[in-house]
Design an enzyme around this catalytic site. Structure first.
Site, mmCIF file in Angstrom:
data_model
loop_
_atom_site.group_PDB
_atom_site.id
_atom_site.type_symbol
_atom_site.label_atom_id
_atom_site.label_comp_id
_atom_site.label_asym_id
_atom_site.label_seq_id
_atom_site.Cartn_x
_atom_site.Cartn_y
_atom_site.Cartn_z
ATOM 1 C CB VAL B 32 -4.390 -0.357 -1.310
ATOM 2 C CG1 VAL B 32 -3.214 -1.003 -2.399
ATOM 3 C CG2 VAL B 32 -3.353 -0.225 0.299
ATOM 4 C CG ASP B 33 -4.396 4.786 -5.549
ATOM 5 O OD1 ASP B 33 -6.098 4.093 -5.016
ATOM 6 O OD2 ASP B 33 -4.080 5.941 -4.948
ATOM 7 C CB VAL B 34 -0.651 0.009 -6.858
ATOM 8 C CG1 VAL B 34 0.273 -0.841 -7.001
ATOM 9 C CG2 VAL B 34 -0.743 1.192 -7.146
#
Lengths: 313, 313
Positions: B32-34
């Site tokens: 996950v990036d955000v």
């Protein structure tokens, strides 16, 4: 082929929307023993009588018809309604009035609501007065109309754990305090009943405008509790049980006269009464004839006085 | 045969309810990036931070993760939210906050709402402030919280005919005046929009109790208008359009962390995000596992801090 379809549609449509005629008015008067009248939009609008109504009621009485006033408006008790009728020059006894405030108290009585339990009211004086007459302890109502909430850290909203029923009706003094009180009782007090006097979207609180009805206040409590209420007013048939018992007359000998399709007319139809829509209140002829409507009265006319006037022609 | 069925049911059930494990926490952080966080019940309850949250957010930031705060609470504007974060010792910029008050103003902007038209607000300061920032003229809100109605004969409720939209959100100062104002605009002003910030039934306005949410106020207006609103908050995907455009990151690289199944988790699922339910707010484990529930997060855990703590194990 297309022409036939159009004609068929017209016939079907005209069959659904029958204006009261001299012949049908005479038939109606002859076949009906009890006329049930809604009040707001039928007898009066706000505090103004609708033209010709007192004379029409007097004529029906003189023909030996029983008159009953069945109103979803819960802001007054039966006693207060009888006073309003008298102030407008119409002589009506308490026994002829069936308000949704009375229905709510009778629902508790018939269901053996324990007298040790209390009832929280989101509504006005009428509900509290009917509760008192029936021997129950009511809380809330107008008294809680001026309460404020201060949401500070550690604040705990206190509510009575012995509340076993919440009654919600029209409340012109609705506030967040009452919404939280009702919500906590319904969500947290085991077995707490949630009773709605009625769910009318709007009502003629003044003669010139419609105002949010009990349906608005009830929806708010449904929104916070995610529960559906027990409905005691029109169109539920709860009040009809009293009427049938009181007058010992079959519903086929009754005619419900009202201005709302989704309460009055539906109530009449659900109960097996004849139905007459008057256009003196919140329903217009285009609304009756709108394709989205699927509730049809037996007849419609502009005003209660037409019943008598037309039957004389 | 009966045994197999039971085992199948158990397997299906355990598959629907996955507690976050060290392995899944590591996978989640890696993929996950955000991270999108709901606020009430996730970051804080009322004005109290939930244990371990500031450290967890700091850890995620130090791993290069983007953090976004997506809240349905409309009582504050983005500016006011940034202040609240700061007061609680968490450094968050306005650009990282997506509140439903902001979403309502952005909805009008994206739909080219005419600047000559006004907006009536049943809600609090946050909506009015976001409207002002977006260049729109707002009416109502807190100012109308002390208005009374005197229902005397001939009284005509005045409302602004140039109101082209009504925005309804949580309003702790709800009263009959505001309900009538909103109802008249929606019913009488041609083309008037009815926008709901959100429909949460309840919210943690204080740390110890739930209170009626925007869903309560919105339902009241639905009840009187018999119309359904345009929803801009969770679970509608309206806010997600902004997020995707702002961060230029595919939703599969996002994880929605929330405490409500019907808003947060549904919002994440509707948008194609990963989803994590935290039990620090309004949803308990029995409620998640109740057979009547049909919204399942990818994972659940007790608290935001678990994401970091578990991934270190």
């Amino acid at each position: 082929m297309a022409e036939v379809t159009t004609r068929e549609k017209e016939e079907e449509s005209s069959c659904k929307h029958n204006p009261l005629s001299p012949q049908s008015a005479r038939d109606l008067v002859a076949s009906v023993d009890v006329f049930l009248f809604d009040c707001d939009g039928v007898i009066w609008k706000g505090d103004k009588l609708i033209e010709g109504v007192p004379q029409a009621l007097q004529s029906l009485r003189s023909m030996g018809k029983k008159l009953v006033f069945v109103t979803n408006n819960s802001t007054k008790s039966r006693r207060q309604y009888a006073k309003k009728f008298l102030a407008l020059g119409i002589d009506v006894s308490e026994d002829e009035i069936f308000s949704s405030s009375f229905a709510a108290a009778m629902f508790l009585k018939l269901n053996n609501f324990p007298h040790g339990k209390k009832v929280y009211v989101v509504g006005e004086e009428g509900i509290l007065e009917e509760l008192e007459f029936a021997g129950f302890i009511g809380l809330g109502g107008p008294e809680d109309g001026k309460r404020n909430i201060v949401l500070k850290s550690g604040f705990q909203f206190e509510y009575d754990k012995s509340v076993g029923a919440v009654i919600v009706g029209l409340d012109k003094y609705i506030n967040y305090y009452k919404l939280q009180y009702a919500t906590l009782c319904i969500r947290e007090n085991p077995g707490c009943l949630f009773i709605a006097t009625n769910r009318d979207a709007t009502g003629n609180l003044t003669e010139s405008q419609e105002w949010p009805g009990a349906g608005c206040i009830v929806a708010a409590v449904c929104g916070s509790t995610q529960k559906e209420p027990i409905l005691v007013g029109k169109p539920s048939t709860f009040m009809m049980k009293f009427l049938v018992e009181r007058f010992q007359i079959d519903t086929s000998k009754m005619c419900m006269v009202g201005d709302r399709l989704d309460t009055d007319i539906l109530f009449g139809k659900n109960s097996g009464c004849k139905t007459l829509l008057v256009l003196s209140g919140c329903t217009s002829l285009p609304a009756l004839q709108d394709p989205s409507n699927n509730i049809y009265p037996d007849y419609y006319t502009s005003n209660v006085s037409d019943v008598v006037e037309l039957s004389k022609l």
